[in-house]
Write a protein that holds these residues in place. Sequence first.
Motif, PDB file in Angstrom:
ATOM      1  N   GLN A  93      77.316  68.559  22.909  1.00 56.47           N
ATOM      2  CA  GLN A  93      76.075  69.098  23.472  1.00 56.47           C
ATOM      3  C   GLN A  93      75.358  69.979  22.451  1.00 56.47           C
ATOM      4  O   GLN A  93      75.971  70.860  21.837  1.00 56.47           O
ATOM      5  CB  GLN A  93      76.374  69.934  24.724  1.00 56.47           C
ATOM      6  CG  GLN A  93      76.932  69.121  25.871  1.00 56.47           C
ATOM      7  CD  GLN A  93      77.173  69.945  27.125  1.00 56.47           C
ATOM      8  OE1 GLN A  93      77.828  69.483  28.035  1.00 56.47           O
ATOM      9  NE2 GLN A  93      76.642  71.163  27.170  1.00 56.47           N
ATOM     10  N   ASP A  95      72.598  72.238  23.116  1.00 52.39           N
ATOM     11  CA  ASP A  95      71.731  72.815  24.146  1.00 52.39           C
ATOM     12  C   ASP A  95      70.492  73.484  23.574  1.00 52.39           C
ATOM     13  O   ASP A  95      69.440  73.511  24.227  1.00 52.39           O
ATOM     14  CB  ASP A  95      72.528  73.812  24.995  1.00 52.39           C
ATOM     15  CG  ASP A  95      73.728  73.158  25.669  1.00 52.39           C
ATOM     16  OD1 ASP A  95      73.627  72.795  26.841  1.00 52.39           O
ATOM     17  OD2 ASP A  95      74.759  72.987  24.998  1.00 52.39           O
ATOM     18  N   ASN A  97      68.548  72.453  21.565  1.00 47.07           N
ATOM     19  CA  ASN A  97      67.488  71.480  21.297  1.00 47.07           C
ATOM     20  C   ASN A  97      66.463  71.370  22.416  1.00 47.07           C
ATOM     21  O   ASN A  97      65.459  70.662  22.274  1.00 47.07           O
ATOM     22  CB  ASN A  97      68.095  70.103  20.995  1.00 47.07           C
ATOM     23  CG  ASN A  97      68.616  70.021  19.572  1.00 47.07           C
ATOM     24  OD1 ASN A  97      68.574  70.999  18.832  1.00 47.07           O
ATOM     25  ND2 ASN A  97      69.137  68.870  19.184  1.00 47.07           N
ATOM     26  N   ILE A  98      66.672  72.084  23.529  1.00 49.96           N
ATOM     27  CA  ILE A  98      65.594  72.145  24.527  1.00 49.96           C
ATOM     28  C   ILE A  98      64.367  72.838  23.942  1.00 49.96           C
ATOM     29  O   ILE A  98      63.251  72.658  24.456  1.00 49.96           O
ATOM     30  CB  ILE A  98      66.026  72.865  25.822  1.00 49.96           C
ATOM     31  CG1 ILE A  98      66.401  74.330  25.559  1.00 49.96           C
ATOM     32  CG2 ILE A  98      67.133  72.115  26.522  1.00 49.96           C
ATOM     33  CD1 ILE A  98      66.568  75.150  26.823  1.00 49.96           C
ATOM     34  N   SER A 103      61.660  67.706  23.004  1.00 49.54           N
ATOM     35  CA  SER A 103      62.744  67.651  23.982  1.00 49.54           C
ATOM     36  C   SER A 103      62.207  67.246  25.348  1.00 49.54           C
ATOM     37  O   SER A 103      61.023  67.399  25.648  1.00 49.54           O
ATOM     38  CB  SER A 103      63.433  69.014  24.090  1.00 49.54           C
ATOM     39  OG  SER A 103      62.601  69.952  24.743  1.00 49.54           O
ATOM     40  N   GLY A 143      65.611  74.888  18.166  1.00 53.32           N
ATOM     41  CA  GLY A 143      66.563  73.783  18.107  1.00 53.32           C
ATOM     42  C   GLY A 143      67.509  73.885  16.936  1.00 53.32           C
ATOM     43  O   GLY A 143      67.266  74.598  15.949  1.00 53.32           O
ATOM     44  N   LYS A 163      68.188  64.008  21.131  1.00 51.12           N
ATOM     45  CA  LYS A 163      67.668  65.224  21.757  1.00 51.12           C
ATOM     46  C   LYS A 163      68.772  66.279  21.933  1.00 51.12           C
ATOM     47  O   LYS A 163      69.235  66.837  20.955  1.00 51.12           O
ATOM     48  CB  LYS A 163      66.933  64.875  23.045  1.00 51.12           C
ATOM     49  CG  LYS A 163      65.728  63.961  22.785  1.00 51.12           C
ATOM     50  CD  LYS A 163      64.958  63.604  24.032  1.00 51.12           C
ATOM     51  CE  LYS A 163      63.791  62.689  23.667  1.00 51.12           C
ATOM     52  NZ  LYS A 163      63.018  62.281  24.854  1.00 51.12           N
ATOM     53  N   THR A 164      69.217  66.568  23.168  1.00 46.21           N
ATOM     54  CA  THR A 164      70.220  67.627  23.353  1.00 46.21           C
ATOM     55  C   THR A 164      71.652  67.097  23.286  1.00 46.21           C
ATOM     56  O   THR A 164      72.588  67.831  23.598  1.00 46.21           O
ATOM     57  CB  THR A 164      70.026  68.347  24.699  1.00 46.21           C
ATOM     58  OG1 THR A 164      70.226  67.414  25.769  1.00 46.21           O
ATOM     59  CG2 THR A 164      68.652  68.973  24.800  1.00 46.21           C
ATOM     60  N   GLN A 234      70.914  64.509  29.450  1.00 47.94           N
ATOM     61  CA  GLN A 234      70.110  65.470  28.703  1.00 47.94           C
ATOM     62  C   GLN A 234      70.088  66.827  29.414  1.00 47.94           C
ATOM     63  O   GLN A 234      70.023  66.898  30.636  1.00 47.94           O
ATOM     64  CB  GLN A 234      68.684  64.959  28.540  1.00 47.94           C
ATOM     65  CG  GLN A 234      68.562  63.732  27.659  1.00 47.94           C
ATOM     66  CD  GLN A 234      68.858  64.020  26.204  1.00 47.94           C
ATOM     67  OE1 GLN A 234      68.665  65.126  25.707  1.00 47.94           O
ATOM     68  NE2 GLN A 234      69.340  63.003  25.499  1.00 47.94           N
TER      69      GLN A 234
END
Length: 446
Positions: A93, A95, A97-98, A103, A143, A163-164, A234
């Motif tokens: 994970q 995280d 990256n939100i 994202s 991120g 992404k995440t 995600q």
Amino acid sequence: MFRLPIGVAALCLAASSFAAAPFDDKFRQLDELLPTPGTIRTASGAPGHAYWQQRADYTIRTTLDEAKRALSGAGTVTYHNNSPDTLKYLWVQLDQNIYKTDSDARQSAILPSRDAWANGTQTTGLKYDALRTVLEGRTFPGGFDILAVKDAGGRPLPYTINKTMMRIDLPQPLKPGAKVTFGIDWRYNINEQKVLGGRAGYETFDDKNDLFEVAQWFPRMAAYYDVYGWQHKQFLGSGEFTLEFGDYDVRITVPGDHIVASTGELQNPGEVLTAAQRDRLQQAKTAKKPVIIVTQAEAEAAEKVRSTAMKTWHFKAKNVRDFAFASSRKFIWDAQAVKSGKQDVLAMSYYPKEGNPLWEKYSTQAIIHTIEQYNKYSFDYPYPTAISVNGPVGGMEYPMISFNGPRPSKDKKTGELTYSQRTKYGLIGVIIHEVGHNYFPMIVNS
């Protein structure tokens, strides 16, 4: 410690949903809601005789760059495959990256409603803070920057970032009962919590000093379990996913005048605390009321001068599913021990002077009350510490540490910090809530 079956964790939600349904089936059977009981998960929700659970142990070194409000780190993960399956890849994970502009969290963000009610009157408009959050979310350079992913020998491992989530392809399949060690180096910019929200972030005070609450700060192993296999959905910022338990060995390098609150037990007090502070910490282990470890006078003195040196705080935590910490030169720190079963737990609070006189009166006492009452109605709190930190996050829990927001407000006439009964009970209530979350989902891994 075990992971609660998905169906059991969702049962209350499902039951409430069905109760509100227009065509409620009063005779609907539980096997339509819960995974079928078997040798791994019994109908009672307890582990069956064939139950298994993955494990991830972490060794992490991280440095807080206060001037850049950035964090860099290098971590080694030892992943234990206790499942009956052979794994060709691992999911991790990411995280933080939100906060990347592409994202799902950013792409699906909407502008808050322009309609509001005040004193019974509907008004139309958009608050500045709400608009600022949306606009800065599009420009903040957030991120993870993944600098390296490598095996135990230092050789690069192929990986794909979605992404995440990040998938790491293994050079050899990981068979049941085997383990693999790999390393990840990373960095990221810490968000201003009051602007971009989230479970963590920094706060800047009028005296230009920062307070950092740091969580979801390292690449974390995604859960792999019998019901669905890998959890690789995600992260959108508000939901929370179950995680794997493991042992943590973490060294946190911060400015030399900072005080660090953290998951785990401090391993090197002689290197980071003064002799007087170490004596006070020892006294707190047998005291009948909270002992001030770092006084308000010491914190106020630290606020006035910026240290150019750095110190490394070393913490270890056994059998936890996550790790968080907070750091600031503004921290006042108090502590008192509480009995939990056969062990003593050190209840501790960390707060800036802006939290007084409220926090020194009620925070640590609220932690002790929570442990005593939750122990009575569930099971004994198993960890050596329980921490409440005052900062920008309104309320969030991690193993052994929680972030809680309520603090006094400044009287416009006198300039003194005062608080109402509502604020007092708001603080006590959120501490009970967040420290209570150590039981579910931090210990019972729902």
